[in-house]
Design a protein around this motif. Structure first.
Motif, PDB file in Angstrom:
ATOM      1  N   SER A 160      28.549  13.635 -26.078  1.00  0.00           N
ATOM      2  CA  SER A 160      28.491  12.766 -24.902  1.00  0.00           C
ATOM      3  C   SER A 160      29.857  12.672 -24.242  1.00  0.00           C
ATOM      4  N   ARG A 161      30.882  12.518 -25.051  1.00  0.00           N
ATOM      5  CA  ARG A 161      32.251  12.436 -24.521  1.00  0.00           C
ATOM      6  C   ARG A 161      32.618  13.741 -23.823  1.00  0.00           C
ATOM      7  N   HIS A 195      43.441  17.297 -19.942  1.00  0.00           N
ATOM      8  CA  HIS A 195      44.020  17.724 -21.220  1.00  0.00           C
ATOM      9  C   HIS A 195      43.025  18.566 -22.013  1.00  0.00           C
ATOM     10  N   ARG A 196      41.755  18.202 -21.962  1.00  0.00           N
ATOM     11  CA  ARG A 196      40.731  19.017 -22.631  1.00  0.00           C
ATOM     12  C   ARG A 196      40.647  20.393 -21.983  1.00  0.00           C
ATOM     13  N   LEU A 197      40.667  20.441 -20.650  1.00  0.00           N
ATOM     14  CA  LEU A 197      40.622  21.717 -19.945  1.00  0.00           C
ATOM     15  C   LEU A 197      41.817  22.583 -20.328  1.00  0.00           C
ATOM     16  N   MET A 198      42.996  21.997 -20.390  1.00  0.00           N
ATOM     17  CA  MET A 198      44.196  22.730 -20.760  1.00  0.00           C
ATOM     18  C   MET A 198      44.107  23.233 -22.198  1.00  0.00           C
ATOM     19  N   HIS A 199      43.610  22.381 -23.080  1.00  0.00           N
ATOM     20  CA  HIS A 199      43.477  22.775 -24.485  1.00  0.00           C
ATOM     21  C   HIS A 199      42.490  23.925 -24.639  1.00  0.00           C
ATOM     22  N   MET A 200      41.356  23.845 -23.958  1.00  0.00           N
ATOM     23  CA  MET A 200      40.347  24.903 -24.048  1.00  0.00           C
ATOM     24  C   MET A 200      40.881  26.223 -23.484  1.00  0.00           C
ATOM     25  N   CYS A 220      45.951  10.609 -25.383  1.00  0.00           N
ATOM     26  CA  CYS A 220      44.562  10.542 -25.809  1.00  0.00           C
ATOM     27  C   CYS A 220      44.308  11.628 -26.861  1.00  0.00           C
ATOM     28  N   PRO A 221      43.134  11.622 -27.509  1.00  0.00           N
ATOM     29  CA  PRO A 221      42.834  12.674 -28.489  1.00  0.00           C
ATOM     30  C   PRO A 221      42.934  14.082 -27.913  1.00  0.00           C
ATOM     31  N   GLU A 222      42.522  14.256 -26.662  1.00  0.00           N
ATOM     32  CA  GLU A 222      42.588  15.575 -26.036  1.00  0.00           C
ATOM     33  C   GLU A 222      44.038  16.016 -25.827  1.00  0.00           C
ATOM     34  N   GLN A 261      46.529  15.077 -27.695  1.00  0.00           N
ATOM     35  CA  GLN A 261      47.070  15.367 -29.021  1.00  0.00           C
ATOM     36  C   GLN A 261      46.630  16.744 -29.514  1.00  0.00           C
ATOM     37  N   GLN A 262      45.404  17.148 -29.180  1.00  0.00           N
ATOM     38  CA  GLN A 262      44.953  18.484 -29.536  1.00  0.00           C
ATOM     39  C   GLN A 262      45.753  19.545 -28.789  1.00  0.00           C
ATOM     40  N   LEU A 263      45.988  19.313 -27.503  1.00  0.00           N
ATOM     41  CA  LEU A 263      46.798  20.227 -26.709  1.00  0.00           C
ATOM     42  C   LEU A 263      48.212  20.297 -27.265  1.00  0.00           C
ATOM     43  N   ALA A 264      48.787  19.149 -27.575  1.00  0.00           N
ATOM     44  CA  ALA A 264      50.147  19.108 -28.101  1.00  0.00           C
ATOM     45  C   ALA A 264      50.257  19.891 -29.403  1.00  0.00           C
ATOM     46  N   ALA A 265      49.272  19.744 -30.275  1.00  0.00           N
ATOM     47  CA  ALA A 265      49.299  20.455 -31.554  1.00  0.00           C
ATOM     48  C   ALA A 265      49.276  21.960 -31.342  1.00  0.00           C
ATOM     49  N   LEU A 266      48.482  22.421 -30.380  1.00  0.00           N
ATOM     50  CA  LEU A 266      48.381  23.852 -30.122  1.00  0.00           C
ATOM     51  C   LEU A 266      49.665  24.393 -29.508  1.00  0.00           C
ATOM     52  N   LEU A 267      50.258  23.644 -28.597  1.00  0.00           N
ATOM     53  CA  LEU A 267      51.531  24.055 -28.010  1.00  0.00           C
ATOM     54  C   LEU A 267      52.646  24.054 -29.056  1.00  0.00           C
ATOM     55  N   GLU A 268      52.638  23.050 -29.912  1.00  0.00           N
ATOM     56  CA  GLU A 268      53.650  22.990 -30.963  1.00  0.00           C
ATOM     57  C   GLU A 268      53.495  24.161 -31.933  1.00  0.00           C
TER      58      GLU A 268
END
Length: 204
Positions: free
Chosen positions: A16-17, A68-73, A126-128, A130-137
């Motif tokens: 849903s999110r 942020h979700r779009l960037m992470h994906m 936000c969680p999204e 943080q996911q992006l940050a982890a991938l960039l790191e």
């Protein structure tokens, strides 16, 4: 509630999110920020209006999470397509290219995102995000940084500056020039990552 039921409910909430986040990117890209309402987003996602407020305190936080979700994906897909997984320089090049390319393919969305960061709400972790940050790191660590967390923050600042330069009304910087600047900053070969068509710009 059984563990299985809890797991099913958690998966339904996650979906849903994600539908709300995807609908946000679509509508902002089509209509812009002001013309997109939370009710519009809920309708596009096939969700109840109250569900938006359940997950997000307002439209700005929702937009930041969606971008942020779009960037992470986009970054995840770019790294997944990497053939030589041991090449840390290529991983960093792909990370840079993924973010810069989004500014070209989703200009309206990225402009709204950057404007939101400069508003009173500021940068929302936000969680999204943080996911992006982890991938960039991880990309910075693969590149060979001995201080990945600190160097990730510098990379984030440089990327944000490049995005702003690409979006600057009336005086945007060319993508190739910004890419060259970032690649030279990190000692990356122009042909790494996902290079744009044509020859690299020549510095005079």
């Amino acid at each position: 509630m059984s563990p299985r039921s809890a797991s099913v409910n958690e998966e339904l909430r996650r979906r849903s999110r994600e539908r709300l986040l995807q609908a946000t990117v679509e509508l902002i890209g089509e209509r812009g920020y002001e013309a997109t309402t939370l009710a519009d987003i809920a309708d596009r996602a096939g969700a109840a209006r109250g569900l938006v407020s359940y997950y997000f305190p307002g439209k700005r936080p929702l937009v930041q999470s969606a971008v942020h979700r779009l960037m992470h994906m986009t970054l995840s897909a770019a790294l997944d397509s990497q053939q030589d997984l041991s090449d840390g320089h290529d991983a960093l090049a792909r990370a840079i290219d993924a973010i810069l390319s989004l500014t070209i393919t989703h200009t309206k969305v990225m402009r709204v995102h950057m404007a939101g960061i400069l508003q009173a709400e500021g940068f929302i972790q936000c969680p999204e995000q943080q996911q992006l940050a982890a991938l960039l790191e991880q990309s910075v660590a693969r590149y060979g940084s001995g201080h990945a967390t600190e160097d990730y923050r510098l990379l984030r600042a440089l990327l944000m500056g490049a995005v702003v330069a690409l979006l600057l009304p009336g005086a945007p910087m060319p993508l190739a020039s910004l890419r060259l600047e970032l690649f030279q900053r990190y000692g990356l070969d122009w042909q790494l990552g996902m290079p744009p068509q044509g020859e690299p710009p020549v510095r005079r």
